[in-house]
Scaffold this motif. Structure first.
Motif, PDB file in Angstrom:
ATOM      1  N   THR A  50       0.812  -1.223   0.000  1.00  0.00           N
ATOM      2  CA  THR A  50       0.000   0.000   0.000  1.00  0.00           C
ATOM      3  C   THR A  50       0.844   1.271   0.000  1.00  0.00           C
ATOM      4  N   MET A  51       2.154   1.147  -0.110  1.00  0.00           N
ATOM      5  CA  MET A  51       3.025   2.323  -0.026  1.00  0.00           C
ATOM      6  C   MET A  51       3.081   3.064  -1.344  1.00  0.00           C
ATOM      7  N   ASP A  52       3.165   4.398  -1.234  1.00  0.00           N
ATOM      8  CA  ASP A  52       3.448   5.184  -2.431  1.00  0.00           C
ATOM      9  C   ASP A  52       4.963   5.255  -2.636  1.00  0.00           C
ATOM     10  N   ALA A  53       5.368   5.826  -3.748  1.00  0.00           N
ATOM     11  CA  ALA A  53       6.792   5.841  -4.116  1.00  0.00           C
ATOM     12  C   ALA A  53       7.634   6.616  -3.103  1.00  0.00           C
ATOM     13  N   ASP A  54       7.089   7.723  -2.579  1.00  0.00           N
ATOM     14  CA  ASP A  54       7.859   8.525  -1.632  1.00  0.00           C
ATOM     15  C   ASP A  54       8.116   7.753  -0.343  1.00  0.00           C
ATOM     16  N   SER A  55       7.103   7.054   0.148  1.00  0.00           N
ATOM     17  CA  SER A  55       7.278   6.278   1.375  1.00  0.00           C
ATOM     18  C   SER A  55       8.281   5.157   1.175  1.00  0.00           C
ATOM     19  N   LEU A  56       8.163   4.471   0.060  1.00  0.00           N
ATOM     20  CA  LEU A  56       9.089   3.379  -0.207  1.00  0.00           C
ATOM     21  C   LEU A  56      10.517   3.894  -0.304  1.00  0.00           C
ATOM     22  N   ALA A  57      10.680   5.084  -0.866  1.00  0.00           N
ATOM     23  CA  ALA A  57      12.020   5.667  -0.982  1.00  0.00           C
ATOM     24  C   ALA A  57      12.607   5.964   0.399  1.00  0.00           C
TER      25      ALA A  57
END
Length: 584
Positions: free
Chosen positions: A469-476
């Motif tokens: 459920t993570m967006d790209a910013d969170s995953l980064a």
């Protein structure tokens, strides 16, 4: 004075258990560490005797738990006994919520030697024995540390006045580091030079400690298999089991008894003879000491931090003095690592004292209560104590609480004082140490959770991939922190059959929970299937949330880490090889 400055990431003053664990924790994360120890030779005397399952888990994190456990007595009951031998109550706890025995008794020279030998496998840690800190000066980017050759305990140069920088000493060597940690004991020179005071209580009643060793480890101690607090109003006594034929007795001095009298060999023999055949033993040490319950006013001053006895001193009666320092080192190691790597701002280090100080104070209070229980000498008071103890230990609920030792403060940080989301209720997991389940790993073998999870941040999905459920910013953010992603399924519940990919998603560790211990803890803490546990590197829970809340949780983590103020990592200048002496 040498003006050539060698830059380290961290200089640690003191090579006791606190300094040793911190050196391991920082060195294994790749930082250049210098440890200064004033004693030219290993001290070699026992002080601490006990550690718990939580601290064994810390030793596991630095790869030393199995080695240390080999020289420990595990699961030994702790007893309160009367002079007649009658047992008032026992503390018997064979649970292993952290993956290790709750009660572990050791001989400190063996523990310290093993930890020191283990540093030989960490080439970026330099240990300098026989070097004493003389003074230091800090600025916005680092700390200049000056040290000189020391003769150890016999070195009689007077300590500086609080807050005063001493005059230069002939033969001083200068070295520079980004951070300085004073783990140099209750008489800390680092704390003294910072002008930091200690508040608390000094206890006037001294005790005689006698360390002995059986000439034949198989003969002489069979009748003393457990740790005994002997509640004798005529002479409160401690009888402590230790491995390999070692044993310790402690006797409280009564009014009119002097240090000289109690340390005399004939007196020592007289007291020992009440419990053992003295001729079967060698007396290794006899010493009259007093104890303190003290807390430093503050644990950080700019780029200088305090840890262990330099920050707090605890009465020995619940065996938590050394363990408190080990916990300090574990907490501090990952936070210094994050700051040094540019993953967090320096303000993160302020959470060290906020978290550790209340817990250390709670341990101190419990140690004082145990001291008061054991050392009672008033006849009426002891009679009431014994009667009340018999009653309480027989009551449902309370008896089990006492018998398991649950009155000893748990690894829980005070609400509002920890790095993590606020607790939503009494049983919420945030700010608490997650238990360590024994899992069935990806290869089908049983493994402790921490060995699967690595040494950094961990996101644990209950039956799910935490990244879904993570967006790209969170995953980064998580990738920049080096986080590991773990999915734990119920036993027999891993994905299988048609429609399941033939390989696990890249970067995901999958495991099962055969004992159901993880899922029991999860439900008790208010979670369930589809939830994600966000763990700090020290395995305290930052958050327990639904997967859909991870993006918001990630932003909150970044805020609490002060990532906006983080300074990009910079490697230190070339330093001397481990063990080499800087030129004077």
């Amino acid at each position: 004075m040498n003006t050539d400055q060698i830059v380290y990431d961290v200089i640690i003053v003191g090579l006791g258990p606190t300094g040793l664990v911190l050196a391991h924790g920082l060195g294994q994360r790749g930082h250049r560490v210098l440890v200064l120890e004033r004693e030219p030779q290993f001290y070699g005397n026992a002080r601490a005797v006990y550690t718990d399952g939580e601290c064994m888990r810390i030793f596991q994190s630095i790869g030393m738990a199995e080695r240390l456990a080999a020289d420990m007595l595990q699961d030994a009951p702790v007893q309160m006994v009367l002079p007649s031998g009658e047992v008032l109550f026992q503390i018997k706890n064979t649970g292993r919520p952290h993956g290790w025995a709750a009660n572990n008794f050791f001989y400190q020279p063996l523990l310290e030697t093993a930890l020191a030998d283990g540093l030989a496998n960490v080439p970026n840690v330099t240990v300098r024995r026989g070097r004493e800190l003389t003074c230091f000066a800090q600025d916005a980017s680092g700390v200049d540390v000056f040290h000189v050759a020391s003769e150890g305990s016999a070195y009689s140069r007077p300590a500086p006045k609080p807050g005063e920088r001493p005059a230069p000493v002939p033969g001083e060597v200068a070295v520079r580091a980004r951070w300085l940690v004073g783990a140099d004991g209750g008489r800390s020179v680092v704390r003294t030079q910072l002008g930091i005071g200690m508040v608390g209580k000094n206890f006037p009643n001294p005790w005689l400690v006698v360390d002995i060793k059986a000439k034949d480890p198989a003969d002489g101690l069979r009748h003393l298999p457990y740790f005994n607090f002997i509640c004798d109003p005529a002479c409160p006594t401690v009888s402590c089991v230790q491995p390999n034929g070692h044993h310790r007795f402690e006797f409280m001095l009564m009014p009119g008894q002097t240090r000289e009298h109690m340390e005399h060999p004939d007196t020592v023999r007289h007291y020992l003879s009440k419990y053992i055949d003295v001729d079967k033993f060698v007396v290794l040490r006899k010493l009259v000491y007093t104890f303190n319950a003290l807390m430093a006013d503050r644990w950080r001053d700019g780029r200088v931090l305090l840890a262990g006895d330099a920050a707090h001193m605890t009465p020995q009666f619940i065996g938590q003095g050394m363990n408190a320092g080990v916990r300090d080192a574990y907490n501090l190691a990952w936070k210094l690592d994050a700051v040094l790597r540019g993953q967090a701002g320096e303000a993160l280090l302020d959470s060290y004292e906020r978290e550790r100080k209340p817990h250390a104070a709670a341990m101190t209070r419990e140690g004082i209560r145990m001291k008061d229980f054991v050392s009672m000498v008033n006849p009426l008071g002891t009679t009431l104590r014994n009667a009340l103890t018999r009653l309480l230990t027989r009551l449902p609920g309370i008896g089990g609480f006492i018998g398991r030792g649950d009155f000893i403060p748990k690894p829980t940080y005070r609400q509002g004082c920890y790095l993590g989301l606020p607790r939503r209720g009494f049983r919420s997991a945030q700010g608490r140490l997650m238990p360590q389940p024994l899992l069935r790993g990806p290869d089908g073998r049983r493994q402790r959770f921490d060995d699967l999870a690595g040494s950094g941040f961990v996101l644990v999905g209950a039956g799910c991939d935490p990244r879904e459920t993570m967006d790209a910013d969170s995953l980064a953010v998580w990738r920049s922190l080096g986080a590991r992603f773990v999915a734990i399924y119920p036993f027999g519940g891993r994905p299988a059959g048609d429609g399941v990919a033939h390989a696990a998603p890249d970067g995901l560790v999958e495991a099962e929970d055969p004992d159901h211990s993880f899922h029991r803890w999860l439900r008790t803490s208010g979670g369930g299937s589809g939830c994600v546990v966000v763990l700090r590197p020290d395995r305290f829970v930052f958050a327990l949330v639904r997967a859909a809340q991870l993006n918001e949780t990630t932003r909150e983590l970044a805020r609490q880490l002060h990532r906006a103020e983080a300074v990009p990592a910079a490697r230190p200048q070339p330093a001397a090889a481990p063990g080499l002496v800087e030129a004077a």
